[in-house]
Design a protein around this motif. Structure first.
Motif, PDB file in Angstrom:
ATOM      1  N   ALA A   1     -12.069 -30.254  -2.949  1.00  0.00           N
ATOM      2  CA  ALA A   1     -12.391 -31.337  -2.026  1.00  0.00           C
ATOM      3  C   ALA A   1     -12.806 -32.627  -2.724  1.00  0.00           C
ATOM      4  O   ALA A   1     -12.818 -33.693  -2.097  1.00  0.00           O
ATOM      5  CB  ALA A   1     -13.500 -30.884  -1.081  1.00  0.00           C
ATOM      6  N   ARG A   2     -13.153 -32.574  -4.003  1.00  0.00           N
ATOM      7  CA  ARG A   2     -13.515 -33.790  -4.754  1.00  0.00           C
ATOM      8  C   ARG A   2     -12.301 -34.479  -5.344  1.00  0.00           C
ATOM      9  O   ARG A   2     -12.437 -35.513  -6.008  1.00  0.00           O
ATOM     10  CB  ARG A   2     -14.486 -33.443  -5.872  1.00  0.00           C
ATOM     11  N   GLY A   3     -11.113 -33.915  -5.159  1.00  0.00           N
ATOM     12  CA  GLY A   3      -9.915 -34.494  -5.747  1.00  0.00           C
ATOM     13  C   GLY A   3      -9.672 -34.044  -7.163  1.00  0.00           C
ATOM     14  O   GLY A   3      -8.935 -34.703  -7.899  1.00  0.00           O
ATOM     15  N   LEU A   4     -10.255 -32.923  -7.556  1.00  0.00           N
ATOM     16  CA  LEU A   4     -10.038 -32.381  -8.897  1.00  0.00           C
ATOM     17  C   LEU A   4      -9.023 -31.249  -8.842  1.00  0.00           C
ATOM     18  O   LEU A   4      -9.092 -30.368  -7.970  1.00  0.00           O
ATOM     19  CB  LEU A   4     -11.349 -31.860  -9.484  1.00  0.00           C
ATOM     20  N   VAL A   5      -8.089 -31.267  -9.790  1.00  0.00           N
ATOM     21  CA  VAL A   5      -7.116 -30.192  -9.944  1.00  0.00           C
ATOM     22  C   VAL A   5      -7.534 -29.369 -11.163  1.00  0.00           C
ATOM     23  O   VAL A   5      -7.722 -29.899 -12.253  1.00  0.00           O
ATOM     24  CB  VAL A   5      -5.694 -30.748 -10.116  1.00  0.00           C
ATOM     25  N   HIS A   6      -7.680 -28.061 -10.952  1.00  0.00           N
ATOM     26  CA  HIS A   6      -8.182 -27.167 -11.986  1.00  0.00           C
ATOM     27  C   HIS A   6      -7.070 -26.290 -12.541  1.00  0.00           C
ATOM     28  O   HIS A   6      -6.185 -25.850 -11.801  1.00  0.00           O
ATOM     29  CB  HIS A   6      -9.275 -26.252 -11.415  1.00  0.00           C
ATOM     30  N   GLY A   7      -7.134 -26.013 -13.829  1.00  0.00           N
ATOM     31  CA  GLY A   7      -6.271 -25.042 -14.477  1.00  0.00           C
ATOM     32  C   GLY A   7      -7.127 -23.951 -15.078  1.00  0.00           C
ATOM     33  O   GLY A   7      -8.035 -24.223 -15.869  1.00  0.00           O
ATOM     34  N   VAL A   8      -6.861 -22.694 -14.709  1.00  0.00           N
ATOM     35  CA  VAL A   8      -7.710 -21.568 -15.103  1.00  0.00           C
ATOM     36  C   VAL A   8      -6.847 -20.454 -15.693  1.00  0.00           C
ATOM     37  O   VAL A   8      -5.769 -20.150 -15.174  1.00  0.00           O
ATOM     38  CB  VAL A   8      -8.504 -21.036 -13.882  1.00  0.00           C
ATOM     39  N   ASP A   9      -7.329 -19.853 -16.766  1.00  0.00           N
ATOM     40  CA  ASP A   9      -6.628 -18.734 -17.398  1.00  0.00           C
ATOM     41  C   ASP A   9      -6.662 -17.512 -16.469  1.00  0.00           C
ATOM     42  O   ASP A   9      -7.729 -17.132 -15.970  1.00  0.00           O
ATOM     43  CB  ASP A   9      -7.304 -18.389 -18.729  1.00  0.00           C
ATOM     44  N   VAL A  10      -5.508 -16.886 -16.251  1.00  0.00           N
ATOM     45  CA  VAL A  10      -5.446 -15.788 -15.286  1.00  0.00           C
ATOM     46  C   VAL A  10      -6.156 -14.532 -15.786  1.00  0.00           C
ATOM     47  O   VAL A  10      -6.595 -13.697 -14.982  1.00  0.00           O
ATOM     48  CB  VAL A  10      -3.983 -15.451 -14.918  1.00  0.00           C
ATOM     49  N   GLU A  11      -6.287 -14.377 -17.091  1.00  0.00           N
ATOM     50  CA  GLU A  11      -6.928 -13.179 -17.639  1.00  0.00           C
ATOM     51  C   GLU A  11      -8.444 -13.305 -17.681  1.00  0.00           C
ATOM     52  O   GLU A  11      -9.168 -12.381 -17.299  1.00  0.00           O
ATOM     53  CB  GLU A  11      -6.406 -12.896 -19.050  1.00  0.00           C
ATOM     54  N   SER A  12      -8.935 -14.447 -18.144  1.00  0.00           N
ATOM     55  CA  SER A  12     -10.366 -14.597 -18.394  1.00  0.00           C
ATOM     56  C   SER A  12     -11.120 -15.356 -17.310  1.00  0.00           C
ATOM     57  O   SER A  12     -12.347 -15.236 -17.199  1.00  0.00           O
ATOM     58  CB  SER A  12     -10.584 -15.319 -19.722  1.00  0.00           C
ATOM     59  N   GLY A  13     -10.406 -16.169 -16.521  1.00  0.00           N
ATOM     60  CA  GLY A  13     -11.076 -17.007 -15.546  1.00  0.00           C
ATOM     61  C   GLY A  13     -11.726 -18.236 -16.149  1.00  0.00           C
ATOM     62  O   GLY A  13     -12.520 -18.909 -15.487  1.00  0.00           O
ATOM     63  N   LYS A  14     -11.385 -18.567 -17.398  1.00  0.00           N
ATOM     64  CA  LYS A  14     -11.925 -19.741 -18.068  1.00  0.00           C
ATOM     65  C   LYS A  14     -10.976 -20.932 -17.901  1.00  0.00           C
ATOM     66  O   LYS A  14      -9.764 -20.769 -17.782  1.00  0.00           O
ATOM     67  CB  LYS A  14     -12.128 -19.471 -19.557  1.00  0.00           C
ATOM     68  N   ALA A  15     -11.541 -22.138 -17.926  1.00  0.00           N
ATOM     69  CA  ALA A  15     -10.728 -23.352 -17.815  1.00  0.00           C
ATOM     70  C   ALA A  15      -9.789 -23.461 -19.008  1.00  0.00           C
ATOM     71  O   ALA A  15     -10.185 -23.187 -20.147  1.00  0.00           O
ATOM     72  CB  ALA A  15     -11.623 -24.579 -17.734  1.00  0.00           C
ATOM     73  N   VAL A  16      -8.543 -23.855 -18.759  1.00  0.00           N
ATOM     74  CA  VAL A  16      -7.565 -24.001 -19.839  1.00  0.00           C
ATOM     75  C   VAL A  16      -7.397 -25.456 -20.258  1.00  0.00           C
ATOM     76  O   VAL A  16      -6.747 -25.736 -21.263  1.00  0.00           O
ATOM     77  CB  VAL A  16      -6.193 -23.405 -19.440  1.00  0.00           C
ATOM     78  N   TRP A  17      -7.965 -26.391 -19.491  1.00  0.00           N
ATOM     79  CA  TRP A  17      -7.908 -27.806 -19.837  1.00  0.00           C
ATOM     80  C   TRP A  17      -9.300 -28.276 -20.248  1.00  0.00           C
ATOM     81  O   TRP A  17     -10.307 -27.681 -19.810  1.00  0.00           O
ATOM     82  CB  TRP A  17      -7.419 -28.637 -18.657  1.00  0.00           C
ATOM     83  N   PRO A  18      -9.403 -29.327 -21.040  1.00  0.00           N
ATOM     84  CA  PRO A  18     -10.736 -29.842 -21.414  1.00  0.00           C
ATOM     85  C   PRO A  18     -11.590 -30.210 -20.214  1.00  0.00           C
ATOM     86  O   PRO A  18     -12.810 -30.060 -20.233  1.00  0.00           O
ATOM     87  CB  PRO A  18     -10.403 -31.073 -22.265  1.00  0.00           C
ATOM     88  N   ALA A  19     -10.941 -30.687 -19.145  1.00  0.00           N
ATOM     89  CA  ALA A  19     -11.646 -31.036 -17.911  1.00  0.00           C
ATOM     90  C   ALA A  19     -10.646 -30.990 -16.763  1.00  0.00           C
ATOM     91  O   ALA A  19      -9.437 -31.150 -16.975  1.00  0.00           O
ATOM     92  CB  ALA A  19     -12.258 -32.431 -18.018  1.00  0.00           C
ATOM     93  N   PRO A  20     -11.113 -30.758 -15.521  1.00  0.00           N
ATOM     94  CA  PRO A  20     -10.197 -30.844 -14.377  1.00  0.00           C
ATOM     95  C   PRO A  20      -9.608 -32.247 -14.277  1.00  0.00           C
ATOM     96  O   PRO A  20     -10.198 -33.223 -14.727  1.00  0.00           O
ATOM     97  CB  PRO A  20     -11.104 -30.533 -13.182  1.00  0.00           C
ATOM     98  N   CYS A  21      -8.429 -32.338 -13.659  1.00  0.00           N
ATOM     99  CA  CYS A  21      -7.726 -33.616 -13.535  1.00  0.00           C
ATOM    100  C   CYS A  21      -8.057 -34.265 -12.192  1.00  0.00           C
ATOM    101  O   CYS A  21      -7.863 -33.663 -11.131  1.00  0.00           O
ATOM    102  CB  CYS A  21      -6.225 -33.389 -13.654  1.00  0.00           C
TER     103      CYS A  21
END
Length: 272
Positions: A167-187
């Motif tokens: 809802a803040r306008g952030l697009v997240h990328g998350v690793d499917v195995e670990s649940g950790k962010a794959v990008w330095p920050a959401p876009c």
């Protein structure tokens, strides 16, 4: 045949070529998600807190499954099981043939979006701002990613990452195995995201629910490739489509005091 639900609760089957109604099923609540058809059965959820299974040829109800919350998203199906979330904060798994519960899993908030499946994992976001990976066989939580803002839509799952907006306008990328962010920050894309992104040619594509823009985000780096204003500020609540080398974004134009809301469509070549 074109299938779709109406605000008055009816589910329709329309012969598109002949512009003729094939059947009409009198459901009891508005249908906001898209129906799912598999194995001669149409599945859809409604705001009357029920998931319906209809014979796709005749529109006859085969079964319905009651919940304690509105069903706003669409169901997903795999391995003979229908998966869907509801406004009671519960993820449901129901036998696709019999309509009986296989399991249910409580999460931390209402589930307005459509679940995504990849292998043995089920992915879903909540209005409390959490994104879950659940075991598709048991409903057990495998990991939880905290987005920090309401997640109103579904996700796009690749082999190594899952992408969704908030809802803040952030697009997240998350690793499917670990649940950790794959990008330095959401876009940041400039407006709330409720439609599931789609993946085409190395990028995720989507739009904003306030009509600010439609956009492309690089799948590897998580940076904004481009962003363009939507026609007449039309709000985007449905995933984009990709066909014949074209991206199609469909929206509703925002109504003002002097006109009613209308639809708008933007078609782009893939390389734009």
């Amino acid at each position: 045949i074109l299938y779709g639900g109406l605000r008055n609760g009816r589910m329709l089957a329309v012969d598109y070529g002949q512009a003729k109604l094939k059947w009409s099923f009198p459901g009891e609540g508005p249908c906001q998600g898209s129906p799912l058809i598999q194995g001669g059965v149409l599945y859809y959820g409604a705001l009357d807190r029920r998931l319906y299974a209809l014979d796709v040829e005749r529109g006859r109800m085969l079964w319905n499954f009651p919940t304690r919350g509105w069903i706003e998203g669409s169901p997903a199906l795999a391995g003979g099981t229908v998966y869907f979330g509801a406004g009671d904060g519960v993820m449901y798994a129901v036998d696709a043939k019999l309509g009986v519960e296989r399991w249910q899993a409580r999460v931390d908030g209402p589930i307005p979006g459509t679940p995504s499946l990849r292998g043995k994992r089920l992915f879903i976001g909540t209005q409390a701002g959490s994104f879950y990976a659940l075991d598709a066989q048991s409903g057990a939580t495998q990991w939880v990613y905290k987005a920090g803002a309401a997640i109103g839509g579904g996700s796009c799952v690749l082999s190594n990452r899952v992408c969704f907006g908030d809802a803040r306008g952030l697009v997240h990328g998350v690793d499917v195995e670990s649940g950790k962010a794959v990008w330095p920050a959401p876009c940041q894309v400039g407006g709330p995201v409720t439609a599931s992104p789609i993946y085409v040619g190395g990028a995720f594509y989507g739009g904003t629910a306030d009509g600010a823009c439609y956009w492309a985000v690089d799948a590897e780096e998580g940076v904004l490739g481009w962003s363009k204003p939507m026609v007449e500020g039309g709000d985007l609540h449905r995933p984009a489509l990709f066909a014949n080398g074209r991206l199609v974004f469909a929206s509703r134009m925002l109504a003002d005091a002097n006109k009613t809301s209308q639809g708008a469509v933007v078609v782009l070549a893939e390389d734009n």
